[in-house]
Write a protein that holds these residues in place. Structure first.
Motif, PDB file in Angstrom:
ATOM      1  N   GLY A 378       0.811  -1.221   0.000  1.00  0.00           N
ATOM      2  CA  GLY A 378       0.000   0.000   0.000  1.00  0.00           C
ATOM      3  C   GLY A 378       0.836   1.259   0.000  1.00  0.00           C
ATOM      4  N   PRO A 379       0.245   2.353  -0.499  1.00  0.00           N
ATOM      5  CA  PRO A 379       0.977   3.621  -0.637  1.00  0.00           C
ATOM      6  C   PRO A 379       1.320   4.279   0.690  1.00  0.00           C
ATOM      7  N   LEU A 380       0.680   3.890   1.769  1.00  0.00           N
ATOM      8  CA  LEU A 380       1.015   4.497   3.063  1.00  0.00           C
ATOM      9  C   LEU A 380       2.033   3.660   3.832  1.00  0.00           C
ATOM     10  N   ALA A 381       2.421   2.537   3.272  1.00  0.00           N
ATOM     11  CA  ALA A 381       3.323   1.638   4.013  1.00  0.00           C
ATOM     12  C   ALA A 381       4.744   2.173   4.045  1.00  0.00           C
ATOM     13  N   GLY A 382       5.167   2.780   2.928  1.00  0.00           N
ATOM     14  CA  GLY A 382       6.574   3.197   2.866  1.00  0.00           C
ATOM     15  C   GLY A 382       6.757   4.708   2.868  1.00  0.00           C
ATOM     16  N   SER A 383       5.686   5.440   3.168  1.00  0.00           N
ATOM     17  CA  SER A 383       5.777   6.898   3.048  1.00  0.00           C
ATOM     18  C   SER A 383       6.181   7.554   4.355  1.00  0.00           C
ATOM     19  N   LYS A 384       7.214   8.388   4.300  1.00  0.00           N
ATOM     20  CA  LYS A 384       7.602   9.149   5.495  1.00  0.00           C
ATOM     21  C   LYS A 384       6.765  10.422   5.594  1.00  0.00           C
ATOM     22  N   LEU A 403       5.748   2.667   8.310  1.00  0.00           N
ATOM     23  CA  LEU A 403       5.169   1.402   8.784  1.00  0.00           C
ATOM     24  C   LEU A 403       6.064   0.221   8.382  1.00  0.00           C
ATOM     25  N   LEU A 404       6.569   0.263   7.154  1.00  0.00           N
ATOM     26  CA  LEU A 404       7.445  -0.821   6.688  1.00  0.00           C
ATOM     27  C   LEU A 404       8.692  -0.911   7.566  1.00  0.00           C
ATOM     28  N   LEU A 448      -2.065  -4.177   4.870  1.00  0.00           N
ATOM     29  CA  LEU A 448      -2.394  -3.291   3.759  1.00  0.00           C
ATOM     30  C   LEU A 448      -2.607  -1.879   4.305  1.00  0.00           C
ATOM     31  N   ALA A 449      -1.699  -0.969   3.947  1.00  0.00           N
ATOM     32  CA  ALA A 449      -1.713   0.394   4.496  1.00  0.00           C
ATOM     33  C   ALA A 449      -2.272   1.352   3.448  1.00  0.00           C
TER      34      ALA A 449
END
Ligand code: GLC
Length: 700
Positions: A378-384, A403-404, A448-449
């Motif tokens: 998901g697009p929010l999993a690796g976003s700072k 999150l990752l 799933l983020a």
């Protein structure tokens, strides 16, 4: 160190008021008007204006050096050496970014709000900021409004508790708090930012004003007038609220600042034709300081032309100078101190408490840290960047733990963590989704983020649709279709409509935008290092069509009854929200028993025993609701009148006691607060939707 010329140039009278009067006697009309004006750093000829004594405040500076430079001009080069008041939007952290305020509100922990404000205030103070435009205390019952992210949700009791806590925290760090946006800004029609608000005095008094009163009672020294018009009167020219209520009824002694450019916007509102007319309307209503549009520059001429008594200007100047003296600005105007490092431990603690567990079917959570293969998608999993949400002041997205990253640092070395973005937040391609599907198929479980971009919430971010933006719904359906167990993590600045997911995924975790420690906090919950304790401060609707949907609604003459067509409900949707106000799950179970009501004089002790019936320690937010059965006007079916966070070990019990006093039973009628004798239903429980029920009889 700035040269302190001020003390030498003034006979140092004893009291602040005496110091204010002594200074005012020496001020010219232009210098007085100058104190009523705030500019942003890009203002043309700002240095000259400051040196001429024409600037009272500057805002949103970029560095300690800039603050020191401008303050030096004010203190050393202006005729009367009056220091600037430097303000900034320090909303949920300054350098150390905490969860967004709706997330902090989900903790129902006043100490968490106070901690965030204290840390943020200390960090802002270190670069010379002595005033924050926070807390935002607007009650919001329409998640289409992007500024839901900045407040404490739908309820005035919870909102008041959080407002007071933020004020205490900021002002412990010697920066002025600013309760905003006065008032009813969150009631914008259609959830459209800056739009019209219209309501009865009763609703205003009972729902939208209490958090402002709580902030002022906690010591808030400034108030910001709102952009909206209320019942046709723009707030920045609303004498009834800014003077009759704020000053005459509540005895507020601080000062009022307009919102950004809001004085000049009175022309758009259609109640002023020129900048001077706008300025006159605002200052006569009770706005002391004009934020950045410069319309107050016209006031000196207005006084000279006999349009405005100088006494009105003097009153505003006094309000502002008093705060500058009280802050110690005249004695210590210098800005920069040593910047402290990030306060990760506090940011983590608050993030842990702000995460809401909405679903956990079959106790699939917490996951084992030794799980074989985990797919993080998901697009929010690796976003700072998105972890910080909106209004993150001098925060740096590079400081955020994704999150990752949080998951990778939490699971065992044997666990194989796969990652696929799947799509962007607002865009995406088929091959991205295809890759995510393949990744999911290799895993035992999928985290799933999904959610919003951090910049999609906050000011000027109203949405007509509350679904997962872009192609995230397609990604969600594709991943669920793999048949793998999906743990849905939703990061957002507002409730989103996730009914499809709620019917199909076994677990839903809602961290809002959790700040720099968000990734570690969410992973802590997913793998059980943290037992989630968050509770919703705002209802989550099934659809945008339900809005406004909130728990403290009136019963209507035909309360919703699924078995009776002719009652207040939809023919195409249930009436109640997907998840109600006050709801949140734990990894343990809390049982409620033995409700007791004890009358002592005109007060009631309402209590119940709460037991941790599970196998691990946890924190429960125990809530007290009240309903007046018969009154002179229709009363909400429930109103929150108490809450307490309690920590209980496995098997531990505690009697939680609330006190109901007459003030807790009052409502606004005919221009005053009233309390009726009569029967009141009371509940003690884990949310607005359930609890032990009792009744009490109140007689005056
Ligand atoms: C903005 C916001 C307000 C903020 C101010 C200064 O328009 O409405 O919340 O404090 O301007 O940035």
């Amino acid at each position: 160190m700035l040269v302190l010329l001020v003390a030498a140039s003034l006979a140092v009278p004893r009291s602040v008021d005496a110091r204010v009067e002594a200074l005012m006697r020496r001020m010219t009309l232009d210098e007085k008007v100058g104190q009523l004006i705030q500019y942003n750093p890009s203002q043309h000829d700002l240095d000259k204006l400051i040196a001429a004594g024409r600037v009272g405040s500057v805002y949103n500076l970029h560095s300690a050096e800039q603050a020191t430079e401008l303050q030096r001009i004010a203190v050393e080069r202006s005729r009367l050496h009056i220091p600037l008041l430097i303000g900034q939007d320090v909303i949920h952290g300054f350098r150390t970014i905490f969860p967004i305020p709706i997330g902090i509100a989900s903790s129902w922990d006043q100490s968490a709000a106070e901690l965030e404000a204290r840390v943020a205030g200390r960090e802002a103070h270190a670069i010379g900021i002595r005033w924050t435009f926070a807390p935002m205390v607007d009650i919001a019952r329409d998640p289409r409004w992007g500024r839901v992210a900045e407040g404490a949700g739908e309820d005035p009791f919870l909102g008041s508790a959080m407002a007071a806590a933020y004020v205490r925290g900021f002002q412990e760090s010697s920066i002025l708090a600013c309760a905003k946006h006065f008032a009813a800004y969150g009631a914008a029609e259609g959830g459209r930012d800056y739009n019209t608000a219209d309501m009865s005095e009763e609703r205003l008094r009972e729902v939208y004003l209490p958090p402002f009163k709580a902030a002022i009672d906690a010591g808030a020294r400034t108030i910001m007038s709102a952009f909206d018009s209320l019942n046709g009167v723009p707030m920045t020219a609303n004498h009834h609220l800014l003077t009759t209520i704020l000053r005459n009824e509540w005895h507020f002694h601080g000062f009022v600042v307009s919102d950004f450019d809001a004085v000049d916007q009175l022309r758009n509102h259609g109640i002023a034709a020129t900048p001077q007319q706008a300025a006159l309307k605002a200052i006569r209503a009770g706005v002391d300081m004009d934020m950045v549009d410069g319309d107050y520059e016209t006031l000196a001429r207005a006084v000279r032309e006999g349009l405005l008594p100088v006494s009105t200007v003097d009153a505003a100047v006094r309000h502002i100078l008093r705060e500058k003296f009280e802050l110690g600005l005249f004695d210590h105007p210098d800005a920069a101190e040593s910047e402290t490092g990030l306060d990760r431990a506090d940011a983590r603690r608050v993030a842990d408490e702000s995460i809401v567990l909405l679903k956990n079917e079959g106790a699939i959570l917490p996951l084992s840290k030794k799980i074989g293969t985990l797919a993080v998608i998901g697009p929010l999993a690796g976003s700072k960047r998105d972890m910080l949400g909106s209004w993150f002041a001098h925060g740096n997205p590079d400081d955020a733990v994704t999150l990752l990253e949080g998951i990778r640092s939490t699971v065992s070395a044997q666990t194989n963590v796969l990652y696929a973005e799947g799509c962007g937040i607002l865009d995406g391609s088929d091959q991205d989704i295809a890759k995510a599907i393949e990744t999911a198929k290799q895993a035992n479980v999928v985290v799933l983020a999904l959610g919003e971009a951090g910049g999609m919430t906050g000011e000027a971010s109203s949405r007509a649709f509350l679904d997962l933006p872009g192609r995230q719904e397609q990604l969600l359906e594709s991943i669920v279709a793999t048949g793998k167990p999906v743990i849905l993590v939703v990061m957002s600045g507002r409730p989103l409509t996730i009914s499809w997911a709620a019917d199909r995924v076994p677990a839903i975790v809602w961290p809002w935008f959790p700040g720099i420690e968000g990734g570690n906090a969410i992973a802590g919950v997913l793998f059980g290092d943290v037992n989630p304790s968050g509770k919703l401060p705002i209802s989550i609707p099934r659809s945008a069509g339900q809005i406004p949907v909130y728990y403290a609604h009136l019963p209507t003459g035909r309360p919703a009854n699924p078995n009776n067509k002719y009652t207040s409900k939809y023919i195409d949707s249930p009436s109640e929200p997907l998840y109600p106000f006050g709801f949140g799950l734990s990894y343990t179970r809390f049982d409620y028993s033995d409700l007791r009501i004890q009358k002592t004089g005109n007060r009631f002790e309402v209590s119940a025993v709460v037991r941790n019936a599970g196998s691990r320690a946890g924190v429960e937010v125990v809530q007290l609701y009240v309903h007046q059965r018969v009154a002179r006007v229709s009363r909400p079916v429930k109103e929150l009148k108490g809450f307490e966070r309690i920590a209980l070990g496995a098997g531990e019990s505690r009697r939680v006691v609330f006190t109901i006093a007459p003030k807790d039973l009052r409502y606004w009628l005919g221009g005053k607060w009233v309390v009726d004798p009569g029967t009141f239903d009371v509940w003690i429980g884990p949310s607005s939707a359930e609890g032990l029920e009792g009744t009490l009889k109140y007689s005056n």
